[in-house]
Write a protein that holds these residues in place. Structure first.
Motif, PDB file in Angstrom:
ATOM      1  N   ASN A  98       0.804  -1.220   0.000  1.00 17.38           N
ATOM      2  CA  ASN A  98       0.000   0.000   0.000  1.00 17.38           C
ATOM      3  C   ASN A  98       0.838   1.272   0.000  1.00 17.38           C
ATOM      4  O   ASN A  98       0.413   2.292  -0.552  1.00 17.38           O
ATOM      5  N   VAL A  99       2.019   1.222   0.583  1.00 21.09           N
ATOM      6  CA  VAL A  99       2.911   2.389   0.511  1.00 21.09           C
ATOM      7  C   VAL A  99       3.421   2.561  -0.918  1.00 21.09           C
ATOM      8  O   VAL A  99       3.439   3.677  -1.460  1.00 21.09           O
ATOM      9  N   LEU A 100       3.832   1.471  -1.553  1.00 24.00           N
ATOM     10  CA  LEU A 100       4.322   1.542  -2.926  1.00 24.00           C
ATOM     11  C   LEU A 100       3.241   2.031  -3.882  1.00 24.00           C
ATOM     12  O   LEU A 100       3.522   2.793  -4.816  1.00 24.00           O
ATOM     13  N   LYS A 101       2.011   1.605  -3.670  1.00 22.67           N
ATOM     14  CA  LYS A 101       0.905   2.037  -4.542  1.00 22.67           C
ATOM     15  C   LYS A 101       0.811   3.561  -4.608  1.00 22.67           C
ATOM     16  O   LYS A 101       0.637   4.147  -5.670  1.00 22.67           O
ATOM     17  N   ARG A 137      -4.154   2.123 -13.735  1.00 22.15           N
ATOM     18  CA  ARG A 137      -4.727   0.814 -14.020  1.00 22.15           C
ATOM     19  C   ARG A 137      -5.151   0.735 -15.492  1.00 22.15           C
ATOM     20  O   ARG A 137      -5.563   1.734 -16.083  1.00 22.15           O
ATOM     21  N   PHE A 138      -5.096  -0.458 -16.043  1.00 15.26           N
ATOM     22  CA  PHE A 138      -5.437  -0.663 -17.451  1.00 15.26           C
ATOM     23  C   PHE A 138      -6.861  -0.221 -17.747  1.00 15.26           C
ATOM     24  O   PHE A 138      -7.120   0.450 -18.752  1.00 15.26           O
ATOM     25  N   ARG A 139      -7.812  -0.577 -16.893  1.00 11.51           N
ATOM     26  CA  ARG A 139      -9.222  -0.291 -17.187  1.00 11.51           C
ATOM     27  C   ARG A 139      -9.564   1.199 -17.080  1.00 11.51           C
ATOM     28  O   ARG A 139     -10.642   1.618 -17.502  1.00 11.51           O
ATOM     29  N   ASN A 140      -8.683   1.992 -16.511  1.00  7.43           N
ATOM     30  CA  ASN A 140      -8.925   3.431 -16.390  1.00  7.43           C
ATOM     31  C   ASN A 140      -8.273   4.259 -17.492  1.00  7.43           C
ATOM     32  O   ASN A 140      -8.379   5.486 -17.502  1.00  7.43           O
ATOM     33  N   MET A 141      -7.619   3.592 -18.440  1.00  7.00           N
ATOM     34  CA  MET A 141      -6.926   4.303 -19.514  1.00  7.00           C
ATOM     35  C   MET A 141      -7.859   4.674 -20.655  1.00  7.00           C
ATOM     36  O   MET A 141      -8.898   4.064 -20.856  1.00  7.00           O
ATOM     37  N   HIS A 187      -4.747   5.217  -9.978  1.00  8.15           N
ATOM     38  CA  HIS A 187      -3.288   5.225 -10.098  1.00  8.15           C
ATOM     39  C   HIS A 187      -2.632   4.307  -9.067  1.00  8.15           C
ATOM     40  O   HIS A 187      -1.529   4.583  -8.589  1.00  8.15           O
ATOM     41  N   LYS A 188      -3.295   3.208  -8.737  1.00  4.67           N
ATOM     42  CA  LYS A 188      -2.742   2.258  -7.764  1.00  4.67           C
ATOM     43  C   LYS A 188      -2.583   0.875  -8.376  1.00  4.67           C
ATOM     44  O   LYS A 188      -2.865  -0.144  -7.747  1.00  4.67           O
ATOM     45  N   SER A 189      -2.107   0.844  -9.596  1.00  5.16           N
ATOM     46  CA  SER A 189      -1.939  -0.434 -10.281  1.00  5.16           C
ATOM     47  C   SER A 189      -0.750  -1.232  -9.747  1.00  5.16           C
ATOM     48  O   SER A 189      -0.820  -2.458  -9.618  1.00  5.16           O
ATOM     49  N   ILE A 227      -7.241 -10.011 -15.983  1.00  2.00           N
ATOM     50  CA  ILE A 227      -8.510 -10.158 -16.702  1.00  2.00           C
ATOM     51  C   ILE A 227      -9.468  -9.029 -16.347  1.00  2.00           C
ATOM     52  O   ILE A 227     -10.166  -8.496 -17.218  1.00  2.00           O
ATOM     53  N   MET A 228      -9.501  -8.651 -15.090  1.00  2.00           N
ATOM     54  CA  MET A 228     -10.428  -7.599 -14.647  1.00  2.00           C
ATOM     55  C   MET A 228      -9.913  -6.196 -14.945  1.00  2.00           C
ATOM     56  O   MET A 228     -10.611  -5.209 -14.681  1.00  2.00           O
ATOM     57  N   GLY A 229      -8.692  -6.081 -15.457  1.00  3.04           N
ATOM     58  CA  GLY A 229      -8.150  -4.783 -15.837  1.00  3.04           C
ATOM     59  C   GLY A 229      -7.654  -3.944 -14.683  1.00  3.04           C
ATOM     60  O   GLY A 229      -7.339  -2.763 -14.854  1.00  3.04           O
ATOM     61  N   ASP A 230      -7.564  -4.540 -13.500  1.00  6.09           N
ATOM     62  CA  ASP A 230      -7.095  -3.792 -12.334  1.00  6.09           C
ATOM     63  C   ASP A 230      -5.578  -3.682 -12.291  1.00  6.09           C
ATOM     64  O   ASP A 230      -5.033  -2.750 -11.701  1.00  6.09           O
ATOM     65  N   HIS A 231      -4.899  -4.668 -12.888  1.00  9.01           N
ATOM     66  CA  HIS A 231      -3.446  -4.702 -12.815  1.00  9.01           C
ATOM     67  C   HIS A 231      -2.844  -5.273 -14.092  1.00  9.01           C
ATOM     68  O   HIS A 231      -3.518  -5.983 -14.847  1.00  9.01           O
ATOM     69  N   PHE A 232      -1.570  -4.962 -14.287  1.00  7.74           N
ATOM     70  CA  PHE A 232      -0.794  -5.553 -15.375  1.00  7.74           C
ATOM     71  C   PHE A 232      -0.067  -6.787 -14.832  1.00  7.74           C
ATOM     72  O   PHE A 232       0.004  -6.995 -13.620  1.00  7.74           O
TER      73      PHE A 232
END
Length: 301
Positions: free
Chosen positions: A161-164, A171-175, A201-203, A249-254
């Protein structure tokens, strides 16, 4: 000194992680474009709801072990340990039930929180009754593993959570459609507008992945026979891989986000187990039960 089994685990993990990280560093965006299916993936939905549960089960189980172990201790020690253990029991149990109700059924509010808390207390009471049938001597053998499990979960959650916040990767789905906002994982974007609440911006790194891979901590609670730890390792890897894949798959992360989440958890586990002298794999390779009275076993070092 780490056992041969532990060393093999460490080197195998590092080799696979480096290879995958090298591949996905240059294919992150393409992999997400290929796998993204947020609206129709039941697989993605399931692990979005339940993927993080292993971490909170560790807190819940560890708290219950510590709570029960001191039942014959002096009242001061019993009170202090049970106060701390009770906090972990409630924290882990509440999170398990609340996340299932909130994410799985979209329920929220004070009533849902109360139901979650009551369910956690009820389950803890049942578990305490079951643990009371186990001798304190036998249960105490898992004390160090319980403390290690709690520290591992808190360590990985804090680091992730600190790194985020400071990495700021979108995140992919927010682009937007042209993906011009895509950035490589090794290029931190800094704290974004709205600071800690900028969820888009917490991917990097993935919290779901980090919490999902804490199922590997369950190895520490397996009986003192290495084959059961190997079986648990396979189960944990399957859960971790499924949780990690679902986040893409859900687009939350790479892909590199979930790999980094896994790296944080597994590295935390190895370091903390080393510091707290809890072996991932025992030095003695045997299918027979190891006497818990033998103070030379790794858990008593």
């Amino acid at each position: 000194m780490a056992t041969t089994g532990t060393k093999r685990f460490i080197w195998g993990f590092l080799l696979v992680w480096i290879i995958l990280m090298a591949i996905f560093t240059f294919t992150d965006l393409q992999v997400s474009q290929m796998l993204y299916n947020e609206e129709h993936s039941k697989f993605g939905w399931f692990f979005e709801v339940y993927g993080e549960h292993p971490a909170f089960i560790v807190l819940f189980a560890s708290g219950n072990i510590l709570f029960s172990t001191v039942r014959e201790a002096q009242w001061v020690k019993k009170m202090l340990v049970r106060l701390v253990a009770g906090m972990f029991i409630l924290m882990g149990g509440f999170s398990m039930f609340f996340m299932a109700l909130n994410r799985g059924f979209e329920l929220a509010g004070g009533g849902v929180m109360l139901i979650s808390l009551a369910s956690a207390v009820l389950l803890a009471v049942i578990l305490q009754w079951m643990l009371k049938q186990v001798s304190v001597e036998k249960l105490s053998a898992y004390n160090r593993a319980a403390w290690a499990g709690i520290v591992i979960v808190f360590a990985e959650i804090m680091v992730v959570n600190v790194l985020k916040i400071f990495w700021g990767r979108m995140r992919f789905r927010n682009m937007e459609g042209d993906y011009s906002q895509f950035t490589r994982w090794f290029l931190p974007q800094g704290i974004q507008e709205n600071g800690v609440t900028a969820e888009a911006h917490k991917s990097f790194p993935s919290g779901h992945s980090a919490n999902g891979w804490t199922m590997m901590v369950w190895m520490l609670f397996m009986p003192f026979v290495n084959k059961w730890r190997s079986i648990m390792l396979v189960v944990a890897m399957a859960w971790g891989l499924c949780t990690s894949t679902s986040r893409v798959i859900m687009g939350d992360h790479f892909a590199t986000d979930v790999l980094s989440g896994a790296f944080i958890t597994i590295t935390s586990m190895l370091l903390i187990c080393k510091l707290m002298k809890v072996d991932v794999y025992l030095a003695m390779q045997t299918n027979a039960s190891i006497s818990l009275k033998d103070k030379n076993t790794p858990y008593f070092r």
